[in-house]
Design an enzyme around this catalytic site. Structure first.
Site, PDB file in Angstrom:
ATOM      1  N   TYR A 293       0.853  -1.190   0.000  1.00 11.46           N
ATOM      2  CA  TYR A 293       0.000   0.000   0.000  1.00 11.46           C
ATOM      3  C   TYR A 293       0.893   1.246   0.000  1.00 11.46           C
ATOM      4  O   TYR A 293       1.779   1.385   0.849  1.00 11.46           O
ATOM      5  CB  TYR A 293      -0.885  -0.019   1.244  1.00 11.46           C
ATOM      6  CG  TYR A 293      -1.807   1.159   1.398  1.00 11.46           C
ATOM      7  CD1 TYR A 293      -3.109   1.103   0.917  1.00 11.46           C
ATOM      8  CD2 TYR A 293      -1.393   2.323   2.033  1.00 11.46           C
ATOM      9  CE1 TYR A 293      -3.971   2.175   1.065  1.00 11.46           C
ATOM     10  CE2 TYR A 293      -2.247   3.405   2.182  1.00 11.46           C
ATOM     11  CZ  TYR A 293      -3.534   3.330   1.697  1.00 11.46           C
ATOM     12  OH  TYR A 293      -4.378   4.397   1.846  1.00 11.46           O
ATOM     13  N   TYR A 343      -5.771   5.436  -7.023  1.00 12.77           N
ATOM     14  CA  TYR A 343      -6.111   5.210  -5.622  1.00 12.77           C
ATOM     15  C   TYR A 343      -7.502   4.609  -5.480  1.00 12.77           C
ATOM     16  O   TYR A 343      -8.483   5.318  -5.271  1.00 12.77           O
ATOM     17  CB  TYR A 343      -6.023   6.528  -4.852  1.00 12.77           C
ATOM     18  CG  TYR A 343      -6.025   6.356  -3.351  1.00 12.77           C
ATOM     19  CD1 TYR A 343      -5.040   5.609  -2.735  1.00 12.77           C
ATOM     20  CD2 TYR A 343      -7.000   6.949  -2.550  1.00 12.77           C
ATOM     21  CE1 TYR A 343      -5.021   5.445  -1.360  1.00 12.77           C
ATOM     22  CE2 TYR A 343      -6.993   6.795  -1.182  1.00 12.77           C
ATOM     23  CZ  TYR A 343      -5.995   6.038  -0.588  1.00 12.77           C
ATOM     24  OH  TYR A 343      -5.976   5.889   0.784  1.00 12.77           O
TER      25      TYR A 343
END
Length: 393
Positions: A293, A343
């Site tokens: 991430y 995202y």
């Protein structure tokens, strides 16, 4: 919990189907429609029908998405026996998959969709949203109210403590741009050299524009089921072999927990790593590639050190020497990461890991894909998974 003390769902559950919508800056669709499209694509990918789905798990932040039950209705699913809507952010993807796997293993559900959907560019933008917390009245009057500012403080502390440099940060970005050039979904596919990176201005030291993720409209989803069931699906299983969550002491009082966190040079993965490796019966040396991430570039080296893949202070040399590239010892963020692909709040990190385990990475496919580390979270509380190939495949 099994007799060995290992959670019973590990090694007995798997991810098969993977689904995406196109990623864009203006989808022209409702979030509900995006979610249904991604979930339907995941079902098609593994050869299931909506009527086969009896569980659904999703997450959202500040009401930027839709309820899982509504998506199941949009799919035309039969009765749900398990449904969870988490109010979480980037720490959620691996945790959501873990919850789905536990539901399957316990018999609460047979086939569980996990999705994230948002109009993150044309709708509610996370990067421009004010977060109310216990310290808002003190932060907002001085202009301390944007997420890049919060993470920049952690990043600067990491640089001070470890010697990680601006040039090293440029290598993180440059490597992921090269991966993104091989990814047709990536929103940012333009190569960027370290020299050109360093020539761009700061947004908030040490971050430049290229260090920050790209907000997009879109959705993605995966299908979680038992390993036995997965073996009959269209795609090979990505076996869930390790999982961990942590809310370290000092988390939860403030949006970025800046005033209660003991050490800003370490993120949450430092605290969950021992339990993760123990649950997976693995070590950092067993990992063939990692999908980390990366809402901001500095999360990558902090997570590599947090999980013990690099020693403290070693991530800079590891990345700048090319070890995280496609031909390196540990390819990292093979889709270009959230920095380049877009995202989807980290859920696409899980999707990419599954595709790589299944050997479906296309031009960016890693050579050795037996075992993968997947992470969810930037700094504070977070989760992680270890995914592996099926030994019977």
């Amino acid at each position: 919990m099994s007799a060995s003390g290992r959670p019973s769902f590990l090694g007995r559950t798997a991810i098969t189907g993977v689904g995406y919508t196109p990623l864009s800056r203006d989808s022209g669709m409702s979030v509900h429609a995006l979610a249904v499209m991604a979930c339907r694509a995941a079902l098609d990918d593994c050869g299931l029908k909506p009527s086969d789905v009896d569980g659904i798990v999703t997450y959202s932040l500040l009401n930027d998405s839709v309820y899982g039950q509504a998506v199941a209705a949009g799919l035309g699913s039969s009765e749900l026996t398990y449904a969870v809507d988490l109010s979480l952010g980037g720490q959620a993807p691996c945790a959501a998959v873990t919850m789905a796997a536990m539901a399957v293993d316990s018999g609460m559900a047979r086939n569980v969709l996990v999705f994230r959907a948002l109009n993150g560019r044309s709708g509610k933008r996370i990067g421009s949203t004010s977060y109310e917390s216990l310290t808002s009245e003190f932060r907002y009057p001085i202009g301390f109210n944007a997420y890049p500012q919060y993470i920049a403080i952690w990043a600067r502390r990491f640089m001070i403590e470890t010697g990680f440099s601006y040039e090293d940060l440029g290598h993180v970005v440059s490597v992921q741009r090269d991966y993104a050039a091989l990814n047709e979904r990536a929103m940012q596919r333009k190569p960027l050299s370290v020299e050109d990176y360093l020539a761009t201005p700061f947004i908030v030291d040490p971050f430049r524009k290229a260090d920050c993720t790209i907000e997009v409209d879109g959705a993605c989803a995966v299908l979680v089921t038992s390993l036995d069931e997965a073996r009959s699906h269209r795609q090979p299983p990505a076996v869930i072999n390790g999982a961990a969550w942590t809310t370290p002491k000092g988390s939860g009082l403030d949006h970025a927990d800046l005033f209660s966190w003991p050490d800003w040079s370490k993120n949450c993965h430092h605290y969950l790593r021992e339990r993760l490796w123990k649950s997976a019966r693995a070590t950092p040396g067993d990992i063939d590639f990692a999908e980390i991430y990366d809402c901001f570039s500095m999360v990558v080296p902090m997570t590599l050190e947090g999980h013990g893949i690099c020693p403290t202070g070693g991530a800079g040399e590891f990345i700048s020497s090319g070890e995280t590239r496609l031909g390196g010892s540990l390819p990292v963020n093979t889709h270009g990461g959230l920095l380049c692909e877009g995202y989807l709040h980290g859920m696409n990190t899980v999707n990419e890991a599954v595709l790589q385990i299944q050997g479906r990475g296309g031009a960016r496919q890693v050579k050795k894909n037996d075992c993968c580390l997947v992470t969810s979270a930037a700094m504070m509380d977070g989760s992680a998974l270890v995914l592996t190939k099926d030994e019977m495949q």
